[in-house]
Design a protein around this motif. Structure first.
Motif, mmCIF file in Angstrom:
data_model
loop_
_atom_site.group_PDB
_atom_site.id
_atom_site.type_symbol
_atom_site.label_atom_id
_atom_site.label_comp_id
_atom_site.label_asym_id
_atom_site.label_seq_id
_atom_site.Cartn_x
_atom_site.Cartn_y
_atom_site.Cartn_z
ATOM 1 N N ALA A 56 8.185 1.194 -12.274
ATOM 2 C CA ALA A 56 6.882 1.109 -11.613
ATOM 3 C C ALA A 56 6.738 2.095 -10.470
ATOM 4 C CB ALA A 56 6.666 -0.317 -11.099
ATOM 5 N N GLY A 57 7.771 2.903 -10.194
ATOM 6 C CA GLY A 57 7.695 3.885 -9.128
ATOM 7 C C GLY A 57 8.264 3.416 -7.805
ATOM 8 N N GLY A 58 8.827 2.217 -7.759
ATOM 9 C CA GLY A 58 9.470 1.729 -6.545
ATOM 10 C C GLY A 58 10.965 1.616 -6.769
ATOM 11 N N TYR A 59 11.624 0.791 -5.982
ATOM 12 C CA TYR A 59 13.013 0.494 -6.285
ATOM 13 C C TYR A 59 13.453 -0.824 -5.670
ATOM 14 C CZ TYR A 59 14.083 2.996 -1.829
ATOM 15 O OH TYR A 59 14.120 3.441 -0.525
ATOM 16 N N CYS A 60 14.453 -1.399 -6.307
ATOM 17 C CA CYS A 60 15.094 -2.629 -5.857
ATOM 18 C C CYS A 60 16.585 -2.339 -5.839
ATOM 19 C CB CYS A 60 14.760 -3.774 -6.805
ATOM 20 S SG CYS A 60 15.725 -5.284 -6.537
ATOM 21 N N GLY A 98 4.732 9.121 -0.855
ATOM 22 C CA GLY A 98 4.659 8.284 -2.045
ATOM 23 C C GLY A 98 5.533 7.053 -2.013
ATOM 24 N N LEU A 99 6.160 6.758 -0.872
ATOM 25 C CA LEU A 99 7.010 5.593 -0.767
ATOM 26 C C LEU A 99 6.196 4.376 -0.370
ATOM 27 C CD1 LEU A 99 10.093 7.116 1.092
ATOM 28 C CD2 LEU A 99 9.830 6.711 -1.362
ATOM 29 N N GLY A 100 6.464 3.267 -1.004
ATOM 30 C CA GLY A 100 5.774 2.030 -0.679
ATOM 31 C C GLY A 100 6.408 1.326 0.491
ATOM 32 N N PRO A 101 5.900 0.148 0.830
ATOM 33 C CA PRO A 101 6.446 -0.612 1.957
ATOM 34 C C PRO A 101 7.894 -1.028 1.703
ATOM 35 C CG PRO A 101 4.925 -1.947 0.680
ATOM 36 C CD PRO A 101 4.788 -0.548 0.172
ATOM 37 N N LEU A 102 8.593 -1.313 2.800
ATOM 38 C CA LEU A 102 10.013 -1.653 2.756
ATOM 39 C C LEU A 102 10.210 -3.143 3.023
ATOM 40 C CD1 LEU A 102 13.038 -0.811 2.737
ATOM 41 C CD2 LEU A 102 12.788 -0.331 5.196
ATOM 42 N N ASN A 145 5.195 0.587 -6.045
ATOM 43 C CA ASN A 145 6.172 1.492 -5.449
ATOM 44 C C ASN A 145 6.878 0.925 -4.220
ATOM 45 O OD1 ASN A 145 4.065 1.552 -3.657
ATOM 46 N ND2 ASN A 145 3.978 3.778 -3.458
ATOM 47 N N THR A 146 6.825 -0.382 -4.067
ATOM 48 C CA THR A 146 7.536 -1.042 -2.970
ATOM 49 C C THR A 146 9.042 -0.787 -3.059
ATOM 50 O OG1 THR A 146 5.897 -2.791 -2.698
ATOM 51 C CG2 THR A 146 8.138 -3.315 -2.021
ATOM 52 N N ARG A 147 9.689 -0.736 -1.885
ATOM 53 C CA ARG A 147 11.139 -0.611 -1.792
ATOM 54 C C ARG A 147 11.717 -1.946 -1.328
ATOM 55 N NH1 ARG A 147 11.309 3.643 2.633
ATOM 56 N NH2 ARG A 147 9.305 2.655 3.089
ATOM 57 N N LEU A 148 12.682 -2.444 -2.072
ATOM 58 C CA LEU A 148 13.271 -3.750 -1.786
ATOM 59 C C LEU A 148 14.782 -3.615 -1.700
ATOM 60 C CD1 LEU A 148 12.946 -6.849 -1.479
ATOM 61 C CD2 LEU A 148 13.108 -6.999 -3.980
ATOM 62 N N TRP A 149 15.354 -4.084 -0.589
ATOM 63 C CA TRP A 149 16.802 -4.058 -0.386
ATOM 64 C C TRP A 149 17.329 -5.477 -0.222
ATOM 65 C CZ3 TRP A 149 20.512 -0.497 -0.857
ATOM 66 C CH2 TRP A 149 20.156 0.860 -0.858
ATOM 67 N N ASP A 192 0.840 -1.181 0.000
ATOM 68 C CA ASP A 192 0.000 0.000 0.000
ATOM 69 C C ASP A 192 0.883 1.241 0.000
ATOM 70 O OD1 ASP A 192 -0.773 -0.259 3.567
ATOM 71 O OD2 ASP A 192 1.096 -0.275 2.443
ATOM 72 N N SER A 193 0.289 2.364 -0.289
ATOM 73 C CA SER A 193 1.049 3.601 -0.369
ATOM 74 C C SER A 193 1.420 4.079 1.016
ATOM 75 C CB SER A 193 0.237 4.663 -1.094
ATOM 76 O OG SER A 193 -0.030 4.251 -2.420
#
Length: 396
Positions: A191-195, A121-125, A158-162, A116-117
């Motif tokens: 898609a507006g997120g990042y990996c 504007g950052l998605g979940p981590l 917009n999920t953030r994945l590390w 979810d947002s």
């Protein structure tokens, strides 16, 4: 000589002797629809209804087709492009004694609901622990969390994945893992997120084995070589054979430590990061400069320090974590590197044989310890443990 020559088949290797130490898949993104005038003057640019998903040259002899294009269907990690990363691409924002502690907490993390947002504007981590070449297990774990679709493409908006580092060695397809992470980085950005990914000690080890091979280095305990250490720590000849310059460039640009949402993300459970600077920027810049100088002894020293472990496990552990947090910020350290079964005293090596079912570790989720200030994310996939992908903050 060929790096890794003479190595046998893939095997699980012991970590008690641990010295612990990619191509870019382009994702076509059409930001604007083609104008009517452009369509009339450039009909050749319109997609054909019968076009294949992956362009291939039908005139190319079958034995010249790249590995990633020869398999049908292709594994989501096996992408071997011909071109360099687009200009401006970066993978990050800028990678045993046993003690059975009774005061630690094992946390079970259920698969997260659809992202979810969040604020700004950052998605979940999400974070991923050590992969070590186990591509199939990684794909399954990412799909279970809804981060990729059945075809292995980014599906988390917009999920953030590390990723916390250690993509290669021990397992069968380290280069496939790197290819997948690089491709997901592009798809997530579109898609507006990042990996993104951090540098682990096995990235340093692979870089050193490729750059320096059998060149002697001053190990502090006699003469050593990156090549010997890489083989000793599960280096796979198949990975070395498929390693390309773009993989090396990608790994060498990974950051060592970052802070996200109050979580200090790093690969190794060590305070050695403090030797490279008092800010996150200083640490990452200094690590990059060392790799750019290409000095074998200096790179070995960096690798050796990032191989240290267990700084947060014993009675002085909370103090060590607090020192890192006070220096770099954040409320909790999240790391990989030391498998949770080691931290819990469940096994002694990563060499868990097929006949040792009773001794295999049971890992259900991340391991919270050091007065709740540290989270371990290496589920011990190399010892038949679990590939961990978890959403932060942890529940509870």
């Amino acid at each position: 000589m060929t790096q890794g020559a003479g190595q046998g088949p893939v095997v699980r290797t012991a970590t008690l002797r641990d010295f612990r130490v990619p191509p870019y898949a382009q994702v076509p993104v059409q930001s604007q629809p083609l104008s009517h005038e452009y369509v009339l003057t450039h009909p050749e640019d319109l997609p054909r209804p019968d076009a294949a998903v992956r362009p291939e040259d039908p005139s190319r002899p079958e034995d010249e087709v790249p590995h990633a294009m020869s398999a049908a269907p292709a594994h989501p990690g096996n992408v071997l492009p011909d071109d360099e990363p687009p200009e401006g691409y970066t993978p990050t924002e800028r990678d045993l004694p046993i003690i059975n502690r009774g005061d630690t907490l094992q946390v079970t993390v259920a698969p997260a609901e659809a992202p979810d947002s969040a604020q700004d504007g950052l998605g979940p981590l999400f974070v991923v622990g050590d992969v070590h070449g186990y591509l199939d297990e990684l794909v399954a774990a990412l799909a279970e969390q809804g981060l990729i679709d059945p075809e292995g493409h980014w599906s988390a908006g917009n999920t953030r994945l590390w990723f916390l580092g250690d993509f290669t060695d021990r397992g069968p397809d380290g280069i496939g893992v790197i290819d997948l992470v690089m491709r997901l980085s592009a798809e997530a950005a579109a898609a507006g997120g990042y990996c993104k990914a951090l540098m682990g000690n096995h990235e340093l080890l692979l870089i050193g084995a490729k750059r320096f091979g059998d060149k002697p280095v001053n190990s502090g305990a006699g003469t050593a070589t990156f090549q010997a250490a890489w083989l000793l720590n599960g280096g796979q000849k198949s990975d070395m054979d498929r390693l390309q310059d773009v993989h090396l460039q990608w790994m060498a640009r990974l950051d060592a430590v970052v802070e996200e949402d109050g979580h200090l993300l790093m690969h190794s459970d060590t305070t050695a990061y403090l030797e490279y600077g008092t800010t996150l920027e200083d640490v990452n810049d200094n690590v990059h400069e060392i790799l750019n100088r290409n000095d074998a002894d200096e790179c070995w020293d960096l690798f050796r320090k990032f191989t240290k472990r267990f700084a947060f496990r014993d009675e002085d552990g909370p103090q060590a974590v607090r020192k890192l947090l006070a220096t770099y910020g954040g409320e909790r350290v999240v790391h990989g590197h030391s498998p949770i079964p080691y931290l819990l005293g469940e096994v002694g090596t990563e060499d868990a044989g097929d006949g040792e079912e009773a001794s295999r570790p049971v890992v259900e989720g991340p391991h919270v310890y050091a007065d709740g200030l540290a989270i371990a994310m290496d589920g011990g996939v190399t010892m038949a443990g679990k590939m961990l992908v978890a959403r932060l903050p942890l529940p509870g």
